[in-house]
Design a protein around this motif. Structure first.
Motif, mmCIF file in Angstrom:
data_model
loop_
_atom_site.group_PDB
_atom_site.id
_atom_site.type_symbol
_atom_site.label_atom_id
_atom_site.label_comp_id
_atom_site.label_asym_id
_atom_site.label_seq_id
_atom_site.Cartn_x
_atom_site.Cartn_y
_atom_site.Cartn_z
ATOM 1 N N LYS A 442 -77.590 -12.004 61.763
ATOM 2 C CA LYS A 442 -78.429 -13.719 61.523
ATOM 3 C C LYS A 442 -77.772 -15.024 60.935
ATOM 4 C CE LYS A 442 -81.495 -12.317 63.825
ATOM 5 N NZ LYS A 442 -83.522 -12.093 62.722
ATOM 6 N N LEU A 443 -75.842 -14.872 60.756
ATOM 7 C CA LEU A 443 -75.164 -15.425 60.626
ATOM 8 C C LEU A 443 -74.581 -16.384 60.909
ATOM 9 C CD1 LEU A 443 -73.249 -12.997 57.901
ATOM 10 C CD2 LEU A 443 -74.810 -14.465 57.133
ATOM 11 N N GLN A 444 -74.495 -17.923 60.989
ATOM 12 C CA GLN A 444 -73.800 -18.669 61.824
ATOM 13 C C GLN A 444 -72.258 -18.911 61.072
ATOM 14 O OE1 GLN A 444 -75.469 -19.596 64.656
ATOM 15 N NE2 GLN A 444 -76.935 -19.069 63.469
ATOM 16 N N ALA A 445 -72.262 -19.929 60.912
ATOM 17 C CA ALA A 445 -70.361 -20.172 60.443
ATOM 18 C C ALA A 445 -70.132 -19.791 58.949
ATOM 19 C CB ALA A 445 -70.483 -22.135 60.368
ATOM 20 N N LEU A 446 -69.242 -19.581 58.757
ATOM 21 C CA LEU A 446 -68.934 -18.884 57.505
ATOM 22 C C LEU A 446 -67.721 -19.373 56.843
ATOM 23 C CD1 LEU A 446 -67.205 -15.352 59.282
ATOM 24 C CD2 LEU A 446 -69.561 -16.096 58.318
ATOM 25 N N ASP A 465 -73.571 -18.968 55.871
ATOM 26 C CA ASP A 465 -74.574 -19.978 56.695
ATOM 27 C C ASP A 465 -75.659 -19.464 57.406
ATOM 28 O OD1 ASP A 465 -75.777 -22.689 56.636
ATOM 29 O OD2 ASP A 465 -74.264 -23.557 58.305
ATOM 30 N N THR A 466 -77.005 -20.188 57.009
ATOM 31 C CA THR A 466 -77.757 -19.153 58.414
ATOM 32 C C THR A 466 -78.975 -20.424 58.460
ATOM 33 O OG1 THR A 466 -79.195 -18.639 56.153
ATOM 34 C CG2 THR A 466 -78.340 -17.247 56.658
#
Lengths: 504, 174
Positions: A442-446, A465-466
């Motif tokens: 479920k992670l988006q950007a790091l 970011d989620t």
């Protein structure tokens, strides 16, 4: 409501939308308009106190128009089911036909206020990820129709989602809160305080300032008169003041309990196959349901009061429209529960997450100094200001520093993170603790951030970011990591994410 | 000035791409405009406050001088910041996705895994069009970093990035 042209397959026609809203729906639409309308009106009439004529009441004429609009809406609104999608038709002059695939619906909300319950109807909201407005808002359906629609979305949405597991379709209650627990929730939470603050702000906002001042002055005079009549000493005054404060605090807590009862009475979390459903409310009833895999991130909280009652609370983020009111989204999975129950719930809902078996890692010792630094700076500033005003006595403020340092140490000792095969988790806090975690899927950007201070200490912050993170939820970020470790984590996570396609 | 102090990342350390030199005026301009404006406002406020205490200089002259001085200082700082922003913005496209590295005093390295790209924007203002530059905005479903932007990229690079990242979305949806 607008048409979503790309979503509409050719074979759907307006005739497929053959269900109507409840015949009394116009009443509820009107009531809602009036509610939005009458509160400002009352405020103007009560607090405005202009006195000259009743020209504020002209607005009431608008209500008549609103009734007409509500009736029009009832006559033009139809919905129906075609295959695995819901079809909604609305408007007569400017027509719109909307097709919503069940699999895209993230959240189903049923709301019943007192009036709804009297008529045996419910308001239905269907929400997909993101967006400003719910995909469909049905005001109102017969309760049986609403529940049938919800069940249909559950079954069909699942069939389209991930194949059948209809065997488990019957509801299994995961958590039920008896009244005693709700009272605890009220005592722990600060709901009462929030309402009092909001009320005070509102009264000041609408020009009721005089009202408060007058009242305060009057009561002060009364108190003075009473005190003069009784000749009390300092001790008695202090006692009276403290008693008054305690009574006020007790009243606010009582309000908290009352609000908790209103909102959470009969809280039941149940599982229908892959969907979670929450039912709650004393006078107004809410029933929200969302698919388990729509949950984006989790927050487990434990404040000082929670610890006093040996409880924790568990919240989740779901990616639904931001504008929708909190009441309606599935958010509280366990408003209040023992730590054991919370852990068991997480393990049950995230079977692959290994929550209880996570390997927690701490951050380097220098973290406490980093936490202490801002306190040190503020304290120095404050001391300087106070000293310039009151002389040497200001130095007493420095006595706060050891406590600050102790607090920073305790906090730093408890900061930790864990990276499992499916889960990434962070914990922070000492007085007030929280755990924040999300599935790696479920992670988006790091993001890796290094402030000048970070560079001095050779550390970095990793932010993950989620979707749908709530504004009040603590951030999913690992602070004070040694830079090499942070980079290694970043590389590992971005490799993982490359392998795993996003599954909503 | 030292080139770049960041430790090389283990994956691929050589292919961090800088922005083209012709993007520099845009950064300088962008930085200068804001800082000049805010410098001017600060100068106005300070001069107005000061004019009540200083009687030797006429009020108008003092205000003009304040605005001019602070605006100039602001412009200088803005130019310097713009220069730094241009020099320390890097991007990289690898098998994992897009990575953007910005800033030197405050370093931020953002990675958008290719599987998390929702949609892409290519923006071009009039100045960018004249210089064959474009700003790429990568949208994810995230909350805080829902939109990651790379300003003033070379137009060809930007289009390449958009096409490569965009193709992945098509593949995912099949």
């Amino acid at each position: 409501m607008t048409t979503d042209p790309e979503a509409a397959p050719q074979q759907v026609t307006a005739g497929d939308a053959d269900h109507r809203l409840h015949p009394m729906s116009w009443l509820f639409v009107t009531v809602q308009y009036i509610k939005a309308f009458i509160v400002p009106l009352v405020v103007v009439v009560v607090f405005g106190r202009r006195g000259e004529g009743m020209h504020e009441l002209w607005g009431l004429l608008g209500v008549v128009g609103l009734v007409g609009a509500s009736l029009w809406r009832y006559w033009t609104y139809r919905y129906g089911v075609v295959g695995d999608a819901l079809v909604v038709r609305s408007g007569r002059l400017e027509r719109s036909l909307r097709v919503i695939p069940f699999a895209r619906i993230h959240n189903v909300g049923l709301e019943q206020n007192l009036l709804h319950r009297l008529f045996g109807v419910a308001e239905v909201r269907l929400e997909s990820a993101g967006g400003q407005k719910p995909e469909a808002e049905m005001r109102v359906l017969k309760l049986a129709d609403a529940l049938a629609l919800e069940a249909l979305i559950r079954h069909r949405g699942q069939a389209a989602d991930a194949g059948a597991d209809q065997a488990m379709a019957s509801a299994t209650p995961l958590l039920h809160l008896p009244a005693g627990e709700i009272v605890r929730l009220g005592l722990i939470s600060n709901r009462g305080m929030v309402v009092v603050a909001a009320a005070v702000a509102a009264v000041f906002q609408f020009g009721g300032g005089n009202l408060i001042e007058d009242y305060a002055e009057q009561s002060a005079r009364h108190a003075l008169g009473w005190a003069n009549g009784h000749q009390l000493g300092t001790g008695e005054y202090a006692f009276a003041a403290i008693t008054l404060l305690l009574v006020l605090l007790a009243l606010v807590r009582l309000l908290s309990v009352l609000l908790a009862l209103l909102q959470f009475f009969g809280f039941t979390l149940s599982e229908h196959g892959r969907r979670l459903t929450v039912e709650r409310g004393l006078l107004a009833r809410w029933r929200t349901s969302a698919s388990r895999r729509r949950i984006q991130a989790w927050t487990l909280r434990e404040t000082l009061l929670h610890r006093l009652f040996r409880r924790r609370s568990l919240e989740v983020d779901t990616a639904v429209s931001q504008q929708g009111q909190q009441q309606r989204a599935l958010r509280d999975v366990a408003p209040v529960a023992t730590p054991g129950v919370c852990d068991a719930l997480i393990d049950h809902l995230l079977p692959k997450g290994d929550w209880t078996a996570l390997h927690w890692q701490s951050v380097p010792d220098v973290a406490w100094w980093r936490l202490f630094l801002p306190a040190l700076m503020w304290n120095a500033l404050l001391t300087a200001i106070v000293c310039s005003g009151f002389g040497r006595w200001g130095l007493l403020l420095l006595l706060w520093l050891p406590w600050s340092a102790f607090k920073a140490r305790q906090h730093a000792r408890r900061i930790g993170y864990a990276l499992g095969s499916e889960l990434v988790a962070v914990r922070e806090g000492w007085w007030s603790r929280h755990w924040r975690f999300a599935e790696i899927d479920k992670l988006q950007a790091l993001q890796l951030v290094r402030s000048p201070v970070d560079r001095h200490f050779g550390t970095a912050t990793l932010r993950l970011d989620t979707a749908g993170a709530h504004a009040t939820a603590p951030p999913l970020r690992i602070r004070f990591l040694p830079e090499s470790e942070a980079r290694e984590l970043l590389a590992r996570l971005s490799q993982e994410l490359r392998r795993r396609p996003l599954r909503w | 000035m030292e080139p770049l102090e960041l430790a090389p990342s283990p994956a691929a350390d050589t292919d961090w791409n800088p922005l083209p030199p012709r993007a520099r005026p845009l950064f300088l301009l962008g930085g200068a405009i804001w800082m000049t404006l805010s410098g001017g406002v600060a100068g106005l406020v300070l001069a107005l406050l000061g004019s009540s205490r200083i009687d030797a200089i006429p009020r108008t002259a003092l205000v003009m001088a304040g605005i001019g001085l602070f605006a100039l200082a602001g412009a200088a700082i803005g130019l310097w910041l713009g220069h730094k922003a241009h020099r320390y913005t890097f991007w990289r496209l690898d098998g994992e996705g897009l990575a953007v590295r910005r800033g030197r005093l405050w370093q931020r390295e953002t990675r958008v895994p290719v599987t998390r790209v929702q949609h892409l924007d290519l923006k071009r203002g009039p100045w960018q069009r004249r210089r064959a530059l474009a700003t790429l905005v990568v949208h994810t479903a995230g909350t805080a970093h829902g939109a990651v932007s790379v300003p003033n990229l070379d137009l060809e690079d930007a289009e390449h990035l958009r096409d490569t990242l965009g193709r992945q979305i098509d593949r995912d949806d099949d």
